[in-house]
Motif scaffolding. Structure first.
Motif, PDB file in Angstrom:
ATOM      1  N   GLY A 195       1.292   6.981  -6.405  1.00  0.00           N
ATOM      2  CA  GLY A 195       0.182   8.034  -6.727  1.00  0.00           C
ATOM      3  C   GLY A 195      -0.655   8.015  -7.584  1.00  0.00           C
ATOM      4  N   PRO A 196      -1.748   8.747  -7.474  1.00  0.00           N
ATOM      5  CA  PRO A 196      -2.772   8.370  -8.102  1.00  0.00           C
ATOM      6  C   PRO A 196      -3.249   8.689  -9.421  1.00  0.00           C
ATOM      7  N   GLN A 202       0.976  -1.219  -0.076  1.00  0.00           N
ATOM      8  CA  GLN A 202      -0.061   0.197  -0.296  1.00  0.00           C
ATOM      9  C   GLN A 202       0.760   0.815  -0.121  1.00  0.00           C
ATOM     10  N   ALA A 203       1.255   1.429   0.791  1.00  0.00           N
ATOM     11  CA  ALA A 203       2.609   1.999   1.084  1.00  0.00           C
ATOM     12  C   ALA A 203       3.748   2.400  -0.502  1.00  0.00           C
ATOM     13  N   TYR A 204       3.502   0.771  -1.335  1.00  0.00           N
ATOM     14  CA  TYR A 204       4.901   1.684  -2.803  1.00  0.00           C
ATOM     15  C   TYR A 204       3.102   2.306  -3.335  1.00  0.00           C
ATOM     16  N   LEU A 205       2.196   1.903  -3.860  1.00  0.00           N
ATOM     17  CA  LEU A 205       0.390   2.075  -4.359  1.00  0.00           C
ATOM     18  C   LEU A 205       0.794   4.080  -4.318  1.00  0.00           C
ATOM     19  N   ASP A 206       0.635   4.253  -2.593  1.00  0.00           N
ATOM     20  CA  ASP A 206       0.355   5.832  -1.697  1.00  0.00           C
ATOM     21  C   ASP A 206       1.890   6.508  -2.895  1.00  0.00           C
ATOM     22  N   LYS A 207       3.165   5.856  -2.871  1.00  0.00           N
ATOM     23  CA  LYS A 207       4.509   6.154  -3.183  1.00  0.00           C
ATOM     24  C   LYS A 207       3.363   6.519  -5.232  1.00  0.00           C
ATOM     25  N   ARG A 218      -2.083   5.336 -11.629  1.00  0.00           N
ATOM     26  CA  ARG A 218      -2.845   4.485 -11.640  1.00  0.00           C
ATOM     27  C   ARG A 218      -3.893   4.701 -12.357  1.00  0.00           C
TER      28      ARG A 218
END
Length: 305
Positions: free
Chosen positions: A281-282, A274-279, A285
């Motif tokens: 950024g939207p 989840q931290a990887y996805l937050d890094k 995605r």
């Protein structure tokens, strides 16, 4: 019967140093997040089994997790090179990497033999190839029915298989569509299996379309719910492949220092996926977002009262 656990817990419980571990997924559904968690937990001396070792393999090897690679068709999704693997094989830099190479079909039959409890399976596709000279485990046997000799490959029985899939129920019934690869065969061949999925659904959803259930619950030890867990590869129907990242990887992996810096920044310095996805950024995605294209309905019928 609830088999859903976190990725960190799944790797802690099922991945041990020195294991033979299969990470399967062909073109899409590549278990990148699982590979990253193996790196975070510092597993060592793994034998990695993979049809088409790609960026995920390059990362695991660069992180010092893998001492042997059993694989077929070395490629970065047709988008560039795997320079950590090349350094290890060609120059033993910073250490040698043992390679056991097969064709795609040879790898598939190895899993199939392991899943079937057979010692080996025959195939014809090595005729005219130099792979049997490079790999002494590819052997030739006489046809007991009087035909010409055939090549055989030995059964592959990993200690653990880790695969990615679109969805599962909490009991472990797993559905896959699109390119299926060798996930089913690898899971049945392995002693234990972790399946990472994009979505957890109710059992009624699974029962409504049973032909997509490629991996049933009795073959699964743990289900991990992890959306975008296959990034930068893709999950058919959920998100597209991150082609920009695949193109960037060649330059990253060519430079040893840059590669180690990437692993530190994007894997070791982030606590979880989840931290990887937050890094990311939207906006990242959004770049891999896909539109809907439902398949047609199928009438399975039911018994009338």
């Amino acid at each position: 019967m609830d088999k859903v656990i976190g990725l960190r817990e799944a790797v802690q419980e099922y991945v041990r140093d020195g294991m033979v571990v299969a990470l399967e997924g062909f073109s899409h559904l590549i278990p990148f997040a699982a590979g990253h968690e193996i790196i975070r937990q510092g597993r060592k001396d793994l034998t990695l089994c993979r049809m088409t070792p790609d960026i995920s393999s390059d990362q695991l090897i660069a992180a010092g997790c893998v001492s042997k690679l059993v694989a077929s068709f070395f490629a970065s999704g047709s988008a560039g090179g795997l320079h950590e693997i090349r350094r290890r094989v060609e120059n033993h830099d910073p250490a040698p990497l043992e390679i056991e190479e097969y064709s795609h079909y040879g790898m598939l039959l190895r899993y199939q033999a392991g899943a079937s409890g057979l010692p080996f399976l025959p195939l014809l596709s090595y005729a005219g190839s130099d792979l049997p000279e490079l790999n002494p485990r590819i052997r030739m046997v006489d046809d007991p029915y009087g035909g010409p000799p055939v090549y055989v490959v030995p059964a592959l029985k990993p200690d653990l298989a880790i695969v990615h899939a679109q969805r599962a129920d909490r009991m472990g019934n797993v559905q896959i569509w699109g390119i299926t690869g060798a996930q089913q065969e690898a899971v049945y061949a392995a002693e234990h299996a972790i399946v990472v999925v994009e979505e957890i659904v109710e059992p009624d959803v699974i029962r409504s379309d049973p032909n997509r259930t490629l991996i049933p619950k009795h073959a699964v030890d743990a289900i991990v719910h992890l959306p975008y867990g296959a990034h930068p590869s893709y999950a058919q129907g959920y998100y597209d492949r991150d082609n920009a990242f695949y193109r960037e990887w060649t330059a990253i992996s060519k430079d040893k220092d840059q590669l180690q810096a990437w692993i530190k920044e994007w894997v070791l310095d982030v606590p979880d996926h989840q931290a990887y996805l937050d890094k990311l950024g939207p906006q990242h995605r959004e770049r891999v977002r896909v539109g809907e294209r439902p398949s047609g309905e199928v009438n399975y019928g039911r018994r009338l009262p």
